[in-house]
Design an enzyme around this catalytic site. Structure first.
Site, PDB file in Angstrom:
ATOM      1  N   ARG A 299     -48.651  10.490  -0.311  1.00  0.00           N
ATOM      2  CA  ARG A 299     -49.055   9.090  -0.141  1.00  0.00           C
ATOM      3  C   ARG A 299     -48.678   8.321  -1.398  1.00  0.00           C
ATOM      4  NH1 ARG A 299     -55.315  10.068   1.698  1.00  0.00           N
ATOM      5  NH2 ARG A 299     -54.926  11.808   3.119  1.00  0.00           N
ATOM      6  N   HIS A 300     -48.708   7.014  -1.303  1.00  0.00           N
ATOM      7  CA  HIS A 300     -48.369   6.199  -2.467  1.00  0.00           C
ATOM      8  C   HIS A 300     -49.460   6.292  -3.524  1.00  0.00           C
ATOM      9  CE1 HIS A 300     -44.790   4.409  -0.752  1.00  0.00           C
ATOM     10  NE2 HIS A 300     -45.448   4.182   0.366  1.00  0.00           N
TER      11      HIS A 300
END
Length: 666
Positions: A299-300
């Site tokens: 994920r970011h």
């Protein structure tokens, strides 16, 4: 490309408490819900080759699906609490208080830089000597946590401990006095061992690696003289060539025509390494957009730092710049007018922008788009803007001929830079503008040059200053309702204001990223038949940009002059990812186009149809077979299997389109 944190359950900590008599009551935290055209070949040979590739693709899908039932720890290993009660990335912490005062439990994630302790809950005083008060809490397991226990109501810190909880584990924290009543002892005990949630990644990696090895072995067998003679016995020579030259294997040892072999790669035929690099970035982008198995490193990043998800979009922008340089140079050599090319660039940019506007506002299926909540910035919109600016700059300075340069001139060793100095001057001006606006633009109620996340970050001093000048410009220029409402900073830093990671100010640095890609293209053009010079220049650029990143960041995550930050598309973020891109492109170029040890498959196929794959994966994300109802949505292995299957399907679709010679170009 950006994730909505509402679709994911953070490592957050839940709380709850109740005084009781030797009966534990579980109280849990409820996180926010969610989440080149080739020559004609004989029909018979094509059918045989296609069948083999179809079979391989089906094996990939079956292997990915088989990841689903893999479980790191059997259900019987959770005797005290059913694993279905706990959500993903959670554990149970039981706090037993033997003191005669109430205890307030607070927590702080190592991932939350300069954050305040957040309340977890309160544990009542002991019921009577020897009979502790016991409360269960749900804690996060993605990152290490610091727990702080303060006595109430005087708020005096009694103890503090640092620990990394494991997923679905059960832990007990005992708070009691030893011999001296004034000394408080806190001891943490593991009652139930956590599961190993990373095993599915290992199994998936081994599965795909096995398939790659089988493909390489099959390609090697097809090149054996015995097999060649056998195939010659079964069919004509053209059919045999088709079978041997399968896209599954390396192309370095294949028989080529003398014309093609003598032709420089950038002069008349497409560089496979560029499409392979683009496809590699795109495949990872699709995988992380679909969820990446719900692992935090897919994920970011919440604010400063890098994860796998933060790598791929800048690489896509970089390789777009490389393609711009090669495409414009080729068009000018063929006699195209610059004004005509500029018109095509403008039209393509408009198309990209409009497609992006539709893709990120999916309520178009329910009726007309609502202007009141229409998000304007987005991935394709930023690609469109960067493509327009960088292509226009290159059209101003690109040369139709590169074979008439004086090789004995003092400036020739750096001709790929000096010949295009007006474009460099424009990019430097844009970067100076970014620095000025970022550090000197006054932002109401925020310090100048603020680069923080707001919320509870920076000890809660600037809760509404998320992104500093970048966030302020977007909210002023576009309006709060037209930018991203749930940025990744909400997950850790609990920010409340909207912030768009594809915003206006960050687009300046995406132009820089694309222009550095153009520089890679210029190197390929100027030294098209000198492979060692191409690779050495790629490495030199990588070293320069890496050194610049080290200076800007002070080789730290949060303490540099300009930290690496994907949300802001900071200068250090661009220099770091450009460093990686130059080095990686050099490696892929050497393997695919120089030595031809690898054909680029399977990444080559989505790289040839990148826009179609990107738009398609966004539009059909919620439809079968890309998404289905899971037996247990709180297991990483089920999400990983689903996301791998969905990504593999798009690779297979791009392969079929490649075989059918179908390419979506705008």
């Amino acid at each position: 490309m950006y994730f909505d944190p509402r679709h994911y359950h953070y490592m957050g900590i839940g709380s709850g408490m109740e005084r009781r008599k030797n009966i534990k009551k579980n109280t849990g935290y409820q996180g926010e819900g969610k989440r080149e055209t080739g020559e004609k070949r004989p029909k018979m040979a094509q059918t045989v080759g296609d069948k083999g590739l179809y079979l391989l693709a089906m094996i990939v899908l079956i292997c990915a699906i088989r990841v689903v039932p893999l479980s790191a720890v059997p259900p019987s290993s959770h005797p005290h609490r059913k694993s279905s009660v706990l959500k993903m990335d959670e554990a149970i912490l039981t706090v037993s208080n033997e003191l005669q005062s109430d205890m307030v439990v607070s927590w702080l994630s190592d991932h939350c830089y300069q954050c305040l302790f957040q309340p977890l809950g309160e544990v009542p005083a002991a019921l009577e000597p020897g009979i502790p008060s016991v409360v269960d809490f749900t804690v996060g397991t993605q990152h290490p946590l610091t727990l702080q226990l303060n006595s109430s109501p005087v708020n005096l810190e009694q103890c503090r401990l640092h620990f990394h909880f494991g997923e679905h584990g059960k832990y007990s924290l005992w708070v009691k006095n030893l011999n001296d009543p004034s000394e408080v002892n806190c001891s943490l005990v593991t009652e139930t061992e956590p599961v190993n949630s990373y095993l599915p990644i290992l199994f998936a990696f081994l599965g795909f690696t096995g398939l790659a090895v089988l493909a390489a072995i099959g390609s090697t067998i097809m090149r054996l003289e015995v097999v060649k003679n056998l195939l010659l016995h079964w069919g004509n020579a053209m059919e045999t060539d088709r079978l041997i030259n399968s896209e599954l294997g390396p192309s370095s040892r294949l028989v080529e025509s003398s014309v093609e072999a003598a032709m420089p790669a950038t002069a008349g035929r497409r560089l496979r390494s560029l499409d392979t690099f683009r496809g590699f970035s795109l495949v990872i982008m699709v995988f992380v957009n679909y969820g990446g198995g719900r692992y935090w490193f897919f994920r970011h990043e919440s604010w400063n730092g890098l994860t796998v998800a933060d790598l791929v979009f800048p690489w896509f922008v970089f390789i777009m710049g490389t393609s711009i340089a090669l495409s414009i140079s080729g068009s000018l050599r063929r006699g195209a007018l610059r004004s005509h090319l500029l018109g095509k660039v403008l039209w393509r940019s408009i198309q990209l922008f409009l497609i992006g506007l539709i893709v990120i506002n999916p309520n178009y299926c329910q009726g007309p788009l609502s202007w009141g909540s229409l998000r304007i910035p987005g991935v394709l919109q930023r690609l469109a803007f960067s493509y327009l600016v960088v292509s226009s700059l290159d059209l101003l300075v690109a040369r139709a001929r590169l074979d008439n340069l004086p090789m004995d001139a003092w400036w020739y060793p750096v001709c790929e830079c000096l010949l295009y100095w007006p474009a460099w001057l424009c990019v430097v001006f844009l970067e100076a503008l970014w620095l000025y606006l970022t550090f000197l633009l006054p932002v109401p109620d925020c310090p100048n040059g603020y680069l923080g996340p707001g919320g509870i970050g920076d000890f809660g001093q600037y809760p509404n200053c998320t992104g500093g000048a970048a966030g302020f410009i977007d909210r002023w220029l576009l309006g709060e309702s037209h930018i991203y409402q749930t940025p990744s900073s909400r997950v850790v830093f609990q920010t409340k204001v909207p912030f768009d990671p594809e915003g206006t100010l960050g687009s300046i640095n995406s132009i820089l990223m694309a222009f550095l890609g153009v520089q890679a293209g210029k190197i390929l053009l100027h030294y098209s038949d000198l492979h060692s010079k191409i690779i050495s220049r790629f490495l030199i650029w990588g070293f320069i940009l890496g050194a610049l990143s080290a200076i800007l960041t002070k080789c730290s995550k949060d303490h540099g002059f300009i930290p690496i930050n994907k949300n802001l598309w900071s200068l250090s973020y661009v220099t770091t990812l450009s460093c990686f891109a130059f080095v990686l492109l050099g490696v892929v170029y050497y393997i695919v186009d120089v030595k031809r040890w690898w054909s680029g498959a399977p990444f080559y196929y989505p790289g040839m149809n990148s826009i179609l794959v990107y738009v398609g994966h966004e539009v059909f994300e919620e439809y079968f077979p890309f998404r289905w109802r899971m037996a247990n949505s709180q297991l990483h292995e089920e999400h990983l299997a689903q996301n791998l299957v969905a990504t593999s399907i798009w690779v297979f679709i791009s392969f079929v389109l490649y075989r059918k010679k179908i390419f979506w170009k705008i």
